[in-house]
Design a protein around this motif. Sequence first.
Motif, short mmCIF file in Angstrom:
data_model
loop_
_atom_site.label_atom_id
_atom_site.label_comp_id
_atom_site.label_asym_id
_atom_site.label_seq_id
_atom_site.Cartn_x
_atom_site.Cartn_y
_atom_site.Cartn_z
N ASP A 142 0.73 -1.49 2.62
CA ASP A 142 -0.13 0.12 2.53
C ASP A 142 0.18 1.33 3.05
OD1 ASP A 142 -2.37 2.22 1.80
OD2 ASP A 142 -3.76 0.14 2.16
N ALA A 146 -5.44 2.55 -0.08
CA ALA A 146 -5.97 1.34 1.19
C ALA A 146 -6.34 1.05 -0.15
CB ALA A 146 -7.02 2.23 1.24
N GLY A 149 -1.30 -3.75 -1.33
CA GLY A 149 -0.74 -3.97 -0.20
C GLY A 149 -1.00 -4.55 1.29
N VAL A 150 0.07 -4.79 2.52
CA VAL A 150 0.09 -5.19 3.38
C VAL A 150 -0.56 -4.26 4.22
CG1 VAL A 150 0.19 -6.44 5.66
CG2 VAL A 150 0.67 -7.52 2.95
N THR A 151 -2.22 -4.19 5.53
CA THR A 151 -2.48 -3.66 5.68
C THR A 151 -1.48 -2.76 7.74
OG1 THR A 151 -4.12 -4.15 6.66
CG2 THR A 151 -4.62 -2.85 5.09
N ASN B 276 -7.40 -7.25 1.25
CA ASN B 276 -6.79 -6.91 3.16
C ASN B 276 -7.41 -5.22 3.79
OD1 ASN B 276 -4.52 -8.46 2.41
ND2 ASN B 276 -3.26 -7.24 1.97
N ARG B 277 -8.43 -4.84 3.34
CA ARG B 277 -8.85 -3.96 4.04
C ARG B 277 -10.65 -4.77 4.20
NH1 ARG B 277 -4.71 -2.51 1.59
NH2 ARG B 277 -5.65 -3.92 -0.25
N GLN B 280 -13.72 -4.49 1.98
CA GLN B 280 -13.98 -3.40 0.14
C GLN B 280 -12.97 -5.04 -0.04
OE1 GLN B 280 -11.84 -0.28 0.97
NE2 GLN B 280 -10.08 -0.83 -0.28
#
Lengths: 370, 370
Positions: A142, A146, A149-151, B276-277, B280
């Motif tokens: 990411d 947002a 993807g991996v953050t 991942n967030r 959300q």
Amino acid sequence: LLALAPESDALRAVETPALVLDHAALEQNIAAMAAFARQAGVALRPHAKTHKSPDIAALQVGAGAGGIACATIAEAEALAAAGIGGLLITTPVLGEVKVARVANLNRIADVTVVVDHIVQVECLRDAIEAGDRTLRVVVDVDVGQARTGVTQVADVLRLVEGLAKIPQLSFAGIQGYAGHAQHILDPAERAAAARAAAATLGAVSEALAKTGRPPPLITGSGTGTHLRDAAGPYTELQPGSYVFMDADYASVLDEAGAAPPFTPSLFVLATVVSVNRPGQVTVDAGTKALATNGPPPRHLIGVGPGASYRFAGDEHGIIAIPAGQESPRLGARLLIGATHCDPTVNLHASYCAVRDGVAMRWPIRGRYGD
Amino acid sequence: LLALAPESDALRAVETPALVLDHAALEQNIAAMAAFARQAGVALRPHAKTHKSPDIAALQVGAGAGGIACATIAEAEALAAAGIGGLLITTPVLGEVKVARVANLNRIADVTVVVDHIVQVECLRDAIEAGDRTLRVVVDVDVGQARTGVTQVADVLRLVEGLAKIPQLSFAGIQGYAGHAQHILDPAERAAAARAAAATLGAVSEALAKTGRPPPLITGSGTGTHLRDAAGPYTELQPGSYVFMDADYASVLDEAGAAPPFTPSLFVLATVVSVNRPGQVTVDAGTKALATNGPPPRHLIGVGPGASYRFAGDEHGIIAIPAGQESPRLGARLLIGATHCDPTVNLHASYCAVRDGVAMRWPIRGRYGD
């Protein structure tokens, strides 16, 4: 420069509304992006989400692209069937049937997939059978959008470590798509968003290198940020919209104020079907022929200057004719420049590609539910 | 009442995003409109522009509809191939190839077309060959939408007079579609627009009667105004959206403040593809799966109350999860209620119709370029 005329012989037998492609402009755009990538020393994997067309993908590969990016497994299957290799599916694939399709595709084609979670990795592992070739896996990072993807860098390292333990899969690199940056109109703001995304990918890449697993591939970018992104750390660019250069992207200027070096190639051919109202005519192209989630269509060929298009329902549009200007006759045809190209393409089953005065039907593939 | 669950057995093997149809709700809607028309003593010719489906058209005819309205020749051809009669193409058809298709269709099916100009009449006349049956022609009258249709009573009379002189064609009636009135939220305002449209048709009908050519058919109306329009002068109603009762129409209340007596039957099945967030999750249904030119999707099945959907590009949506509420797991599925049904259907190649726990694939026909 424009080779197309709405009343030309090539389009006479084409029923409207039709998605029309100016082949000369298309080829020029494909050549320009290929030359840019070559000169910048970066690999090019154009994105098929824009065109969903094996014919256009073949032109891109013919001009030197190392492969084609796809948004969905259906797009990848359609390209693989046409003999196109170097396929990268750029969004995580979930669900038993879809993962099985990925494993099948890996048996017959050159395909790479992305993941952003260990559960996706485990699903892919379980679908690979003894005797299958190793499936290449890219970790989606990411970079500010947002969406997928991996953050966290630590999570990327853990995911790559997990991947390394699975013999059926190989770690092929990292991906970061700054979708949020592509359409920012202010060049400085857009460049800042692109730099931030690149910095995230750079940090992930360095952290991976320190663990002894540097990413073989760093892929991402798009038409709006490709100029900046060629500076790295990307080793590969995935632009899509440049092939059609829609009105939306044509207004995304560079830092010197210049429009992108691409030519609009995508139009909707429409017929005037009603002429009973003064100052306007009705054409047979509405919201089922032209995407509404972009700027309104502006570029009209076949009517005088000052004429403008507005949506008038699913099957119709209204062309307002300025006072004193002659109205097109009933049955006249005009070309309407596509504004938001990807969703406009998605509304049609085929292109009418016009090359040297000859119209060819090119299927659009990978529609949902197909 | 809702028979569908996103994690049900019937949907397990269905790949996402998919357009899912609740067959029980669909049948109920079809029966309710058929009963309404029967009780009101008005004919019913539901509009296929909404569903583009021979399967749904067959259900409508089975419930008593006298025929099916179509927006395009391609829709009419698809229904004719499925053995459906009483076809009415509700917008003027122009262009040599299209007019030839109308003439062809008239050789094998029960079809009526509309015109709003003598040039269209002449094109149809020239396409009818010796030995063909007479083609029925309805005159389209502009009842306030300012899109297609004749705008002056005198012009209608002239057009009908012209038609009467052509043995290949027969005058079948008049049509007026108050498309502008269907979605007016204020019931009194909507009723006023519908009354004005009806008055225009009434005046045209009377003027025709005075010339000795009363219209055999007065057709028009839609889901938003069908209650009023049953009072006449319409002899036939053409509602479309009631079969799916999307969120857009569900907010079009009647003068007593009641919602329409129809049940939402159209959904998009989506899979959670990224988690991942915090707060959300990302699903695989975006602007290529759900129309954007309507209210945003609100009705979610499979997540807790308070969760909301927003578009996140062509292939993705974001589900915001309220604080403290459990997030759906990676791979979980949910159903998203369709908001603007006609353009949502137009994005997909097929329905997954679920009846008594069994999923059936119903093709969507008549896409542009097909």
